[in-house]
Design a protein around this motif. Structure first.
Motif, PDB file in Angstrom:
ATOM      1  N   VAL A  88       0.365  -1.606  -0.123  1.00  0.00           N
ATOM      2  CA  VAL A  88       0.087  -0.492  -0.182  1.00  0.00           C
ATOM      3  C   VAL A  88       0.696   0.977  -0.095  1.00  0.00           C
ATOM      4  N   ASP A  89       0.684   2.129   0.022  1.00  0.00           N
ATOM      5  CA  ASP A  89       1.537   3.381  -1.074  1.00  0.00           C
ATOM      6  C   ASP A  89       0.026   4.549  -1.316  1.00  0.00           C
ATOM      7  N   SER A  90       0.555   6.016  -1.138  1.00  0.00           N
ATOM      8  CA  SER A  90      -0.422   6.645  -1.449  1.00  0.00           C
ATOM      9  C   SER A  90       0.143   8.056  -2.592  1.00  0.00           C
ATOM     10  N   SER A  91      -0.444   8.881  -3.126  1.00  0.00           N
ATOM     11  CA  SER A  91       0.163   9.835  -3.869  1.00  0.00           C
ATOM     12  C   SER A  91      -0.291  10.950  -4.245  1.00  0.00           C
ATOM     13  N   GLN A  92       0.005  12.315  -3.855  1.00  0.00           N
ATOM     14  CA  GLN A  92      -0.405  13.303  -3.957  1.00  0.00           C
ATOM     15  C   GLN A  92      -0.716  14.223  -5.357  1.00  0.00           C
TER      16      GLN A  92
ATOM     17  N   SER B 141      -4.590  23.539  -2.586  1.00  0.00           N
ATOM     18  CA  SER B 141      -5.793  22.129  -2.502  1.00  0.00           C
ATOM     19  C   SER B 141      -4.920  21.496  -3.510  1.00  0.00           C
ATOM     20  N   GLY B 142      -5.604  19.633  -2.438  1.00  0.00           N
ATOM     21  CA  GLY B 142      -5.154  18.777  -3.171  1.00  0.00           C
ATOM     22  C   GLY B 142      -5.533  17.411  -3.139  1.00  0.00           C
ATOM     23  N   SER B 143      -5.681  16.659  -3.538  1.00  0.00           N
ATOM     24  CA  SER B 143      -6.118  15.247  -2.777  1.00  0.00           C
ATOM     25  C   SER B 143      -4.978  14.069  -3.221  1.00  0.00           C
ATOM     26  N   LYS B 144      -5.371  12.351  -2.920  1.00  0.00           N
ATOM     27  CA  LYS B 144      -4.418  12.006  -2.666  1.00  0.00           C
ATOM     28  C   LYS B 144      -5.142  10.620  -2.939  1.00  0.00           C
ATOM     29  N   HIS B 145      -4.340   9.587  -4.037  1.00  0.00           N
ATOM     30  CA  HIS B 145      -4.608   8.372  -4.275  1.00  0.00           C
ATOM     31  C   HIS B 145      -3.950   7.601  -3.726  1.00  0.00           C
ATOM     32  N   HIS B 146      -4.815   6.506  -2.429  1.00  0.00           N
ATOM     33  CA  HIS B 146      -4.492   5.566  -2.050  1.00  0.00           C
ATOM     34  C   HIS B 146      -4.886   4.652  -2.408  1.00  0.00           C
ATOM     35  N   LEU B 147      -3.658   3.430  -2.755  1.00  0.00           N
ATOM     36  CA  LEU B 147      -3.482   2.165  -3.630  1.00  0.00           C
ATOM     37  C   LEU B 147      -3.040   1.042  -2.561  1.00  0.00           C
TER      38      LEU B 147
ATOM     39  N   GLY C  11      -8.549  13.709   0.397  1.00  0.00           N
ATOM     40  CA  GLY C  11      -8.456  15.162   0.522  1.00  0.00           C
ATOM     41  C   GLY C  11      -6.700  15.169   1.045  1.00  0.00           C
ATOM     42  N   ALA C  12      -5.814  16.332   0.250  1.00  0.00           N
ATOM     43  CA  ALA C  12      -4.487  15.630   0.666  1.00  0.00           C
ATOM     44  C   ALA C  12      -3.907  15.538   1.955  1.00  0.00           C
ATOM     45  N   ASN C  13      -4.732  16.042   2.894  1.00  0.00           N
ATOM     46  CA  ASN C  13      -4.195  15.969   4.775  1.00  0.00           C
ATOM     47  C   ASN C  13      -5.054  14.885   5.047  1.00  0.00           C
ATOM     48  N   ARG C  14      -5.761  13.698   4.300  1.00  0.00           N
ATOM     49  CA  ARG C  14      -5.997  12.879   4.835  1.00  0.00           C
ATOM     50  C   ARG C  14      -4.337  11.744   5.362  1.00  0.00           C
ATOM     51  N   ASN C  15      -4.529  11.859   6.160  1.00  0.00           N
ATOM     52  CA  ASN C  15      -3.474  10.703   7.048  1.00  0.00           C
ATOM     53  C   ASN C  15      -3.491   9.267   6.471  1.00  0.00           C
TER      54      ASN C  15
END
Length: 273
Positions: free
Chosen positions: A106-110, A130-136, A151-155
């Motif tokens: 697992v990982d994420s990308s902003q 303002s940004g978003s995250k892809h969690h994969l 959202g980009a600020n989500r842990n």
């Protein structure tokens, strides 16, 4: 001559067409003839691959207007077409012995979200823009199993259990379907004992690097596959920056891109066998 990536092959269309919702044509007041579904899909793929704005979709390609393709993308996403397509392809990959559930990564990308909207937030790595995250999450060879938009600020760690829950039940072989990997690998961003316990509840062993320890845990030798899959996802130019205000439209692109990565892997397996 090699066909463009956005052209839908007969083989891929044979998989997608049965998943599309059927619309009854009105005979009393038929109105304008509906654009052919295959052409609309090619228009959607053109935007996904090139990142072009919907209104700039070239009319000479015959894919219809950008707004028509946008509506079809939203309509099919609401009907669950992209999720079902991903599941069908995962089933076929398992039937071809191309899925390895011995471990997952697992990982994420902003990415930037230039127009804001739901599932966006101030990015801690982009000066609060303002940004978003892809969690994969991928299986052992990098095939995408599930993707989540936040959202980009989500842990990152908060999405570990949701990612595992989002993996569909993969069929393709006799017996019970397979849903969860044996082991999940993650970097230090996922280091939290509470979430390790949530993973163990699913009978999955968490292998997560500890904060404060020296680098060189060795997990990178197996975790690199998720980074490779992110590179494949962001090769679709529409996913490099979030232009969509509506979160469901960006999620539709994400799911479709995951399905296309699965399709490429499946066709490579067939050609090698």
């Amino acid at each position: 001559m090699k066909k463009p990536h956005w052209e839908v092959s007969d083989e891929l269309w044979a998989v997608i067409e049965p998943l599309l919702p059927q619309r009854q044509r009105r005979f009393r007041h038929p109105g304008r003839k509906r654009l052919d579904d295959r052409l609309a899909l090619q228009g959607i793929l053109f935007v996904l691959h090139t990142g072009i704005a919907w209104e700039h979709l070239p009319q000479e390609l015959g894919y219809g207007s950008g707004m028509t393709c946008w509506r079809r993308l939203a309509e099919w996403n609401k009907a669950g077409v992209w999720q079902r397509l991903h599941e069908v392809l995962l089933d076929r990959l398992r039937a071809a012995d191309a899925l390895d559930f011995s471990r997952a990564a697992v990982d994420s990308s902003q990415i930037r979200a230039l127009k804001g909207g739901p599932q966006t937030g101030p990015s801690p790595v982009d000066r609060g823009r303002s940004g978003s995250k892809h969690h994969l999450i991928t299986e052992a060879t990098g095939i995408p199993l599930a993707v989540i938009l936040t959202g980009a600020n989500r842990n990152d760690v908060t999405q570990l259990r949701p990612l595992l829950d989002a993996i569909p039940k993969v069929r393709g072989k006799r017996g019970r379907p397979r849903q969860h990997p044996d082991v999940v690998l993650a970097d230090r961003g996922y280091d939290h004992d509470k979430y390790r316990a949530l993973v163990r509840e699913l009978q999955i062993r968490p292998l997560i690097a500890r904060r404060g320890t020296e680098h060189g845990s060795g997990l990178g030798k197996q975790r690199w596959v998720v980074e490779q899959t992110f590179a494949l996802l962001h090769a679709f130019r529409r996913l490099r920056i979030r232009w969509e205000v509506r979160a469901d439209i960006h999620e539709a692109f994400l799911k479709l891109a995951c399905a296309l990565i699965c399709w490429r892997r499946l066709t490579s397996c067939v050609s090698c066998s």
